[in-house]
Design a protein around this motif. Structure first.
Motif, PDB file in Angstrom:
ATOM      1  N   GLY A  61      45.776  41.391  43.440  1.00 59.99           N
ATOM      2  CA  GLY A  61      44.482  40.735  43.515  1.00 59.99           C
ATOM      3  C   GLY A  61      44.348  39.582  42.547  1.00 59.99           C
ATOM      4  N   ALA A  62      43.288  38.823  42.752  1.00 58.93           N
ATOM      5  CA  ALA A  62      42.907  37.740  41.850  1.00 58.93           C
ATOM      6  C   ALA A  62      41.488  38.009  41.389  1.00 58.93           C
ATOM      7  CB  ALA A  62      43.002  36.385  42.554  1.00 58.93           C
ATOM      8  N   GLY A  63      41.258  37.883  40.076  1.00 61.70           N
ATOM      9  CA  GLY A  63      39.944  38.149  39.507  1.00 61.70           C
ATOM     10  C   GLY A  63      39.315  36.886  38.943  1.00 61.70           C
ATOM     11  N   SER A  99      39.594  32.000  32.268  1.00 67.13           N
ATOM     12  CA  SER A  99      40.324  31.593  33.475  1.00 67.13           C
ATOM     13  C   SER A  99      40.573  32.801  34.378  1.00 67.13           C
ATOM     14  CB  SER A  99      41.650  30.946  33.084  1.00 67.13           C
ATOM     15  OG  SER A  99      42.496  31.875  32.434  1.00 67.13           O
ATOM     16  N   PRO A 100      40.860  32.570  35.676  1.00 70.01           N
ATOM     17  CA  PRO A 100      41.130  33.689  36.596  1.00 70.01           C
ATOM     18  C   PRO A 100      42.335  34.509  36.136  1.00 70.01           C
ATOM     19  CG  PRO A 100      40.700  31.685  37.828  1.00 70.01           C
ATOM     20  CD  PRO A 100      40.819  31.282  36.384  1.00 70.01           C
ATOM     21  N   SER A 101      42.320  35.776  36.501  1.00 66.19           N
ATOM     22  CA  SER A 101      43.399  36.690  36.147  1.00 66.19           C
ATOM     23  C   SER A 101      44.016  37.274  37.412  1.00 66.19           C
ATOM     24  CB  SER A 101      42.875  37.812  35.248  1.00 66.19           C
ATOM     25  OG  SER A 101      41.915  38.585  35.939  1.00 66.19           O
ATOM     26  N   TYR A 240      33.497  44.072  42.951  1.00 72.54           N
ATOM     27  CA  TYR A 240      32.861  43.711  41.689  1.00 72.54           C
ATOM     28  C   TYR A 240      33.273  44.767  40.667  1.00 72.54           C
ATOM     29  CZ  TYR A 240      29.449  43.016  38.007  1.00 72.54           C
ATOM     30  OH  TYR A 240      28.857  42.805  36.780  1.00 72.54           O
ATOM     31  N   LEU A 241      33.859  44.332  39.542  1.00 71.28           N
ATOM     32  CA  LEU A 241      34.354  45.247  38.526  1.00 71.28           C
ATOM     33  C   LEU A 241      33.733  44.909  37.180  1.00 71.28           C
ATOM     34  CD1 LEU A 241      36.336  47.480  37.609  1.00 71.28           C
ATOM     35  CD2 LEU A 241      38.051  45.680  37.295  1.00 71.28           C
ATOM     36  N   ASN A 242      33.104  45.903  36.557  1.00 69.49           N
ATOM     37  CA  ASN A 242      32.537  45.757  35.222  1.00 69.49           C
ATOM     38  C   ASN A 242      33.442  46.490  34.245  1.00 69.49           C
ATOM     39  OD1 ASN A 242      30.856  46.455  32.821  1.00 69.49           O
ATOM     40  ND2 ASN A 242      29.260  45.393  33.958  1.00 69.49           N
ATOM     41  N   ALA A 273      32.976  41.014  33.222  1.00 70.30           N
ATOM     42  CA  ALA A 273      32.858  41.401  34.632  1.00 70.30           C
ATOM     43  C   ALA A 273      33.722  40.477  35.480  1.00 70.30           C
ATOM     44  CB  ALA A 273      31.408  41.346  35.094  1.00 70.30           C
ATOM     45  N   SER A 274      34.134  40.963  36.641  1.00 72.72           N
ATOM     46  CA  SER A 274      35.036  40.192  37.492  1.00 72.72           C
ATOM     47  C   SER A 274      34.669  40.357  38.959  1.00 72.72           C
ATOM     48  CB  SER A 274      36.484  40.650  37.273  1.00 72.72           C
ATOM     49  OG  SER A 274      37.369  39.906  38.082  1.00 72.72           O
TER      50      SER A 274
END
Length: 298
Positions: A61-63, A99-101, A240-242, A273-274
């Protein structure tokens, strides 16, 4: 006394009638068509999709993360070489970016029926770079620099999903998860300039100690899956991840730095959050077990 014995001609007629009825019944039985099989209800689980048992999963995935702001944990009266900062100095962070992860995970799950399943996953997130400004005032601005750090997380979640049926082979679902996240900030450095009491500007810089924080994590997800083999599914989802809060260790001055503020630490205000886009494979251990067809009865 009357004689009830049938005459030969009557016995022949009775025998012929019995044979005719028997042959007629057999013909009717032979002529009946086979009982039809009813198709699955529109919008419901498709035939052949019934499965209960264990499965394995893996995702990439990309976050796209929303960073928390940082609050300085340094006490008033920060000291520095050469009297750069007065006893009344205060520090603050601002303008945080991340930056994105990328993420990789693997998990083991169980399907209870055609609409309910659960799994446990272990996920590694990496590649994000956190940046934030840092300023010192006493009471006016006397120093400013830019902080940079690598961000990585190890996330363990227990997830539950509700499948919403099937349409043309596409099965949408919604889900939620609870667990823990251990988020680390490493390679933290800051560089900038400070103004001396005489009005001159000098470079400042240092390193923050690496720091990690374990925190409660939760997730909400929605997506769909499709069959790509008899026991293999392709899954695409949004999540959605916290991940909870993050923290920085104290600063350490670069060797020979003409000016450096030592002892500054920071904690997060708000949570990391992501918004994740994920794609994965789900392998059903043992394969699909076709459901028994519904047969109409006359």
């Amino acid at each position: 006394m009357a004689n009830w014995t049938l005459a030969p001609n009557w016995r022949a007629l009775v025998l012929a009638a019995a044979l005719g009825l028997a042959s007629g019944g057999a013909a009717i039985a032979v002529d009946l068509p086979p009982a039809p099989t009813l198709p699955p209800a529109a919008g419901g689980p498709e035939a052949g999709d019934e499965f209960s048992g264990w499965y394995l999963r893996g995702d990439v995935g990309a976050g796209f993360e929303t960073p928390p702001s940082l609050a300085s944990a340094a006490p008033a009266g920060i000291a520095a070489p050469g009297g750069l900062v007065s006893p009344f100095a205060t520090s603050s962070f601002g303008h945080a970016t991340l930056s994105p992860s990328a993420s990789l995970d693997a998990g083991l799950g169980y399907v209870f029926n055609s609409w309910l399943r659960t799994d446990a996953t272990l996920e590694y997130r990496f590649g994000g770079r956190f940046q934030s400004s840092f300023a010192i005032a006493s009471p006016g601005p006397i120093a400013a620099d830019r902080l940079s750090a690598r961000v990585s997380s190890l996330v363990a979640l227990i997830n539950g999903y509700v499948d919403l049926g099937a349409w043309q082979g596409v099965r949408p679902f919604v889900g939620a998860g609870l667990g823990v996240a251990d988020t680390a900030l490493s390679g933290v450095s800051d560089q900038g300039f400070a103004r001396t009491p005489a009005g001159a500007f000098v470079p400042i810089g240092g390193l923050f100690s690496n720091a990690a924080r374990t925190h409660f994590a939760w997730a909400l997800t929605a997506g769909f899956d499709v069959d790509i083999a008899p026991n293999l599914k392709l899954e695409v989802s949004y999540r959605y991840l916290n991940l909870g809060s993050i923290a920085l260790g104290g600063t350490h001055c670069f060797p020979g730095a003409p000016a450096c503020v030592a002892g500054v630490a920071a904690t997060a205000r708000g949570a990391l959050a992501s918004n994740d886009i994920r794609i994965g494979l789900v392998y059903l251990i043992g394969g699909l077990e076709p459901a028994a067809p519904l047969v109409a009865r006359y």
